[in-house]
Each structure stands twice: as structure tokens, then as C-alpha cells.
Write a protein that holds these residues in place. Sequence first.
Motif, short mmCIF file in Angstrom:
data_model
loop_
_atom_site.label_atom_id
_atom_site.label_comp_id
_atom_site.label_asym_id
_atom_site.label_seq_id
_atom_site.Cartn_x
_atom_site.Cartn_y
_atom_site.Cartn_z
N ARG A 393 -38.38 -15.40 -18.79
CA ARG A 393 -37.77 -14.10 -19.04
C ARG A 393 -38.50 -13.35 -20.15
O ARG A 393 -38.90 -13.95 -21.15
CB ARG A 393 -36.31 -14.27 -19.43
N GLN A 394 -38.65 -12.03 -19.98
CA GLN A 394 -38.99 -11.20 -21.12
C GLN A 394 -37.74 -11.15 -21.98
O GLN A 394 -36.71 -10.64 -21.57
CB GLN A 394 -39.38 -9.79 -20.69
N THR A 395 -37.82 -11.66 -23.19
CA THR A 395 -36.64 -11.76 -24.05
C THR A 395 -36.73 -10.89 -25.29
O THR A 395 -35.86 -10.95 -26.15
CB THR A 395 -36.41 -13.22 -24.47
N ASP A 396 -37.76 -10.06 -25.38
CA ASP A 396 -37.97 -9.25 -26.57
C ASP A 396 -38.42 -7.85 -26.18
O ASP A 396 -39.19 -7.67 -25.23
CB ASP A 396 -39.01 -9.89 -27.48
N THR A 397 -38.00 -6.86 -26.97
CA THR A 397 -38.45 -5.50 -26.74
C THR A 397 -39.95 -5.40 -26.90
O THR A 397 -40.65 -4.80 -26.08
CB THR A 397 -37.76 -4.54 -27.72
N GLU A 398 -40.44 -5.99 -27.98
CA GLU A 398 -41.88 -6.05 -28.21
C GLU A 398 -42.31 -7.52 -28.25
O GLU A 398 -41.67 -8.35 -28.88
CB GLU A 398 -42.25 -5.34 -29.52
N GLY A 546 -59.56 -22.15 -3.35
CA GLY A 546 -59.55 -22.87 -4.62
C GLY A 546 -58.18 -22.80 -5.27
O GLY A 546 -57.24 -22.19 -4.77
N ASN A 547 -58.06 -23.42 -6.43
CA ASN A 547 -56.82 -23.40 -7.20
C ASN A 547 -57.04 -22.69 -8.52
O ASN A 547 -58.16 -22.64 -9.03
CB ASN A 547 -56.32 -24.83 -7.45
N ALA A 548 -55.97 -22.16 -9.05
CA ALA A 548 -56.04 -21.50 -10.37
C ALA A 548 -55.52 -22.47 -11.42
O ALA A 548 -54.57 -23.22 -11.18
CB ALA A 548 -55.20 -20.23 -10.36
N TYR A 549 -56.16 -22.44 -12.59
CA TYR A 549 -55.77 -23.31 -13.70
C TYR A 549 -55.48 -22.46 -14.93
O TYR A 549 -56.34 -21.69 -15.38
CB TYR A 549 -56.86 -24.35 -13.98
N PHE A 550 -54.27 -22.61 -15.44
CA PHE A 550 -53.84 -21.84 -16.60
C PHE A 550 -53.62 -22.77 -17.79
O PHE A 550 -52.96 -23.81 -17.66
CB PHE A 550 -52.55 -21.09 -16.30
N THR A 551 -54.16 -22.39 -18.93
CA THR A 551 -53.90 -23.13 -20.18
C THR A 551 -53.58 -22.11 -21.27
O THR A 551 -53.59 -20.91 -21.05
CB THR A 551 -55.13 -23.96 -20.60
N ARG A 552 -53.27 -22.63 -22.42
CA ARG A 552 -52.95 -21.81 -23.58
C ARG A 552 -51.94 -20.70 -23.22
O ARG A 552 -52.18 -19.52 -23.42
CB ARG A 552 -54.21 -21.19 -24.20
N TRP A 553 -50.81 -21.12 -22.70
CA TRP A 553 -49.70 -20.19 -22.39
C TRP A 553 -49.00 -19.88 -23.70
O TRP A 553 -48.48 -20.77 -24.37
CB TRP A 553 -48.76 -20.85 -21.40
N ARG A 554 -48.98 -18.60 -24.08
CA ARG A 554 -48.35 -18.20 -25.34
C ARG A 554 -47.44 -16.98 -25.10
O ARG A 554 -47.85 -16.01 -24.47
CB ARG A 554 -49.40 -17.82 -26.40
N TYR A 555 -46.23 -17.09 -25.59
CA TYR A 555 -45.32 -15.94 -25.61
C TYR A 555 -44.72 -15.86 -27.00
O TYR A 555 -44.12 -16.83 -27.49
CB TYR A 555 -44.20 -16.09 -24.57
N THR A 556 -44.87 -14.72 -27.65
CA THR A 556 -44.34 -14.52 -29.00
C THR A 556 -43.52 -13.25 -29.03
O THR A 556 -44.04 -12.15 -28.79
CB THR A 556 -45.47 -14.43 -30.04
N GLY A 557 -42.24 -13.38 -29.32
CA GLY A 557 -41.40 -12.22 -29.52
C GLY A 557 -41.67 -11.58 -30.87
O GLY A 557 -41.87 -12.29 -31.87
N GLU A 558 -41.69 -10.28 -30.92
CA GLU A 558 -42.03 -9.58 -32.15
C GLU A 558 -40.88 -8.72 -32.69
O GLU A 558 -40.54 -8.81 -33.87
CB GLU A 558 -43.28 -8.74 -31.92
#
Length: 575
Positions: A393-398, A546-558
Motif C-alpha cells: 500500500r501507498q501509506t504516505d502522502t509523500e 526471461g525472468n525479472a529479478y528485483f533487489t534493494r526494495w525500499r519504501y520510505t514514508g516522508e
Amino acid sequence: MKVLTVLTSLFGAGLAANSTYYNPILPGWHSDPSCTQVNGTFFCVTSTFIAFPGLPVYASKDLVNWKLASHTWNHESQLPGLSWTTASQQQGMYAATLRYHQGTFYVICEYLGTPNGTVGVVFKSTDPFNDASWSDPVIFRPTKIDPDLFWDDDGTVYSATQTILLQTLDLTTGALGPINNIWNGTGGVWPEGPHIYKKDGYYYLLIAEGGTAQDHSVRMARAKSIGGPYTGYEKNPVLTARGTNEFFQTVGHADLFQDAAGKWWGVALATRSGPEYQIYPMGRETVLFPVTWNEGEFPIASTVKGKMSGWQLPAPTRDIPGNGPFVADPDVYDFPAGSTIPKHFLYWRVPKQGTFSTTAQGLQVVPSRNNLTGQMTPVELSGRQGLAFIGRRQTDTEFTFSVDLSFTPKQIGTEAGVTVFLTQFNHIDLAVIRTKCGLSLRYGAEAQSVSEPAPKSKTIPLPKEWRASGSMVRLEIHAGNRTHYTFSASRVGGDGQAIEGSKQVVSVASAKLVSGGTGNFVGSLVGVYATCNGAGSGTSCPAESGNAYFTRWRYTGEKQAISATEEVPSQLGHL
């Protein structure tokens, strides 16, 4: 905008009379809340519609720091096959009620949109901090939505539903008794979301009325017998933002509960839109308000605002069992091989088995034939048989959300990237795609039933050095204000850091694109996806995708908006 930077004395010794806290208590898409308190711990459930896992249960000991305890519907076998039969974007799990009785937690809900009509479900658990503790559901067949659950003093179990119908309910067999239409509300549309409370010799009936948009309100009535007749409160509505300039609009679908000291509180859904009701990408969120309920009288609810003053809050603590995250915590995930998918991540319907896994290269996403939007036919391209999307979820305005992507497809048209996703028909995307010219960045959006036209798609060839073997691209979504998202891409160096000077702002998009539209009941998710855009057959893409590989998932509420002109740091008031 004025930013409040001084922390209100939220937890000091001088709070014997009142405490200050901030709404929403469950930010982001958390609609139709229902809560209870058991031995000093508060528990709330909210709607999830077709998202999976469904019906999250949150826990808190202080009404401020909320932790994801479990999901009531957490494995497909509890309701086998149901998810993939659901065509609409806003069907599925509607408006649950959470109650506790004699050592057992109950979540009653209804699943809409199946070929055989609405399916009523009652899940049970003696340990709400453990997904596996939630039972397979007892099935019942209601005629209306929004079921309540109430035990009378003689042990009889009742369920009230929309319009407002009352029936006995056998919690073992799902058998429903005769229908009794106990109240029609006060004349507004959609009398629904009922809850019954017994207090001071009265049965109090609380309902939502007026629809779930700006006419939403909370109304109450009471009777000496559970079957009525019910007399409406002469000062209805008990709670509403209708016809006001309040920043928190659409206030309604409430529930009431007591804390361990006997003080009454209420929760409701609300939308941070102001009376303009134009930009609200997080949709309907959960707000908390203090309630004064004197003996023999109807309750008096405080107006919902961003900054609230209420009863003394319990002592602040994060001492909550379980392995789920706290709602206000940032995401920091690298997905080492064999690690568990974070508990608060969501899929759009039950995913196809094997689509998501954690590997030595990070989160592996196997592309789906259907893209994020899909099409009506054939069904395998509709999104109903496994959409390769996962988000939170988007949990922050910014906020800032970013991931590092490793992706080298050989199939033309195959793409993987990040998205702000409201529904399949309202989303904004930035991806790496294989074109005839090689790997490129693709930006685009789907924007149905909103006033803002969809921006033109654009494709930008990746610089040559970005396409080197083993290279990774950092894709970022940044909401630096209330109204727009900025989509950008950077090249990631061998040290895992974005190379200085490589960042490219690809586009800026209006949050109107994901406000309302085809998702007026839900709220935006941010996450990742992969698709071969229809290539292949059945539900499988060509091997060359092919497959996609995701790393360094970051979410920071401001920042969180708490009024038309004020914002507070996202962590304000949280431990």
C-alpha cells in the motif's frame, strides 16, 4: 504547506486527561474498519476486495503503533478457485466485522462477484498472530452485504446486513434464520454497514448511510428488543463530514469499541481529499475518534480531523507478537534466496503458482502473458488467471519507493518495472522493455473514468553502458508533494549504488490518474510487475521472455497530510 516539526507531547506524564494523536491510524487503503479490544490489545480488520492475501488483522496496545498480525484469508485453499472467477476490479471481500467471543476471534465477511452469487464466510482463530490459525470458513448465503456478528445474552448469534436485515446465524453450519427488516435508516441511500451493541438495557444499532462518497454518514437507532422496533436518534447523524470543508471527507462505515479503562472509541473510513474530492490516491483510510457514551444516552462522536485530542491513550509500546511489520515502518528488503515474501505485500487476485520466489538474484518474477491492464477475452489475458504484480500500500502522502532491476529479455515486447497501481484500469508505470532497437525505458499509464487524461506513452532507449551484461537499473517513484509522482531511472554500479549523474527523470504524473476512477473503493499500491504483453500461449510467456529479478526494495514514508495546509513527518508519534 506548513510542516509540523515539533512532536506534540504524546506520551508524557501529563496525559491523565487527554492525549493527542494523528489520523489516519491505518494510513493507505484500509477501508471499512471493524475493531475490538481483548485483554488490552486492540485488533482491527479492513476490506481487501480482490487483493490477496485478504482481510488483514492489525494489532496495537496503544492505538497508535499498529502491527500487521495476520491475514484472515491467507491461503487459496480456504476458498479454492474463488479468486480466479472474479471479473470485476471491486468485488471480492467486502466490509468484514471482527469480534471476540469466549476465547475465539471471528471475522465475518462476504465475497462478491462469483458465478454462484455472494458467498458469506466466517473465519475463526484462537491466535490472530498466526496466519495458519485462521480456519477454513463456515459458508453462509446472505441476500445483502456488510454482515455484522452479535451474541445476545442467551447465546443466540445474529447477523445484520445491508438495508437493515437481521437473521440468526448458526456458526457451525452457516444456516440463517428468517429475515427481519429491523430499520430502514433515516431516508438516505444505502443503509448498510450495521453493527449492534447492547448497553444499559438497549440494543443500539449503528449503520452507514448516504453511500460511501461525500454524503457518507453514521446513523444510530435503539430498541429494547433486538428485533425492534428501533427508534432513530433525534440528533442523527452521529458522525459525518457531509457538507463541510473538512480535509477528511467520506467519513462513515464506523465501529465502536472500549479500551481496557472502559472509555469508548470509534473507527471509520475517511478520505484525505478535502471538499474538492479530486486527489486522493490512497483512497479510504482508517481513522480513530474518541466517543462519549453516557449511561442511557446515544454516543457522541468527535469530528474526525488529522490532529485529534481524545481520551488518555495507553502507554506506547511495540510489544506485539508476530512477525508482521508495523504500518509506519519503512521497507528494506533485499530478498535473499529462500526468504519469505514480506507479510504486507499484496497480489491482485491469487497469483499463479511459481510466479514469485526469492532467489540468489533477488525477488524473481516470472512474466505473465496478460499485462497490468489486460483485456476482456481470452480469459488468460484478462488478469484473472495470475497477474505478475506484487506491491504494498501507498501509506504516505509523500514517499520514495525504489527497486533495482536485473532484466535481459530476448522476446520483443516483454517488460518489467514499477507501478502505482489502483486497479487494472488505473495505473502509472515505468518499465524496462525489449524493443526492436534493444532495451528501453517505457513510461505509460491507464486512466479510465478520471478527469485527468492519460499521458502519452514514451519509450527511451537505454544508454549503451546501461545495457552491459550484469547491469542493473534502479527504478524510482517519488511523491514529493500531494499531487504528483515523479518517475525516474538510474544506472546501478558494481557497488550496488546508483552511479552519480546517471539519474534520468522520465516523467511526472498527476495523482488524479489513480484517484477514484475504477477504484473508488480501493487505494493505490506501489510495486513491481513483469509481462510479455500477450506473447506465448495459455498462461505462459515464451521462454525468450526471461525472468525479472528485483533487489534493494525500499519504501520510505516522508510526510503525512493532516489538513489542507499542514503536514507532519510520517514517523511523528510512532515508536
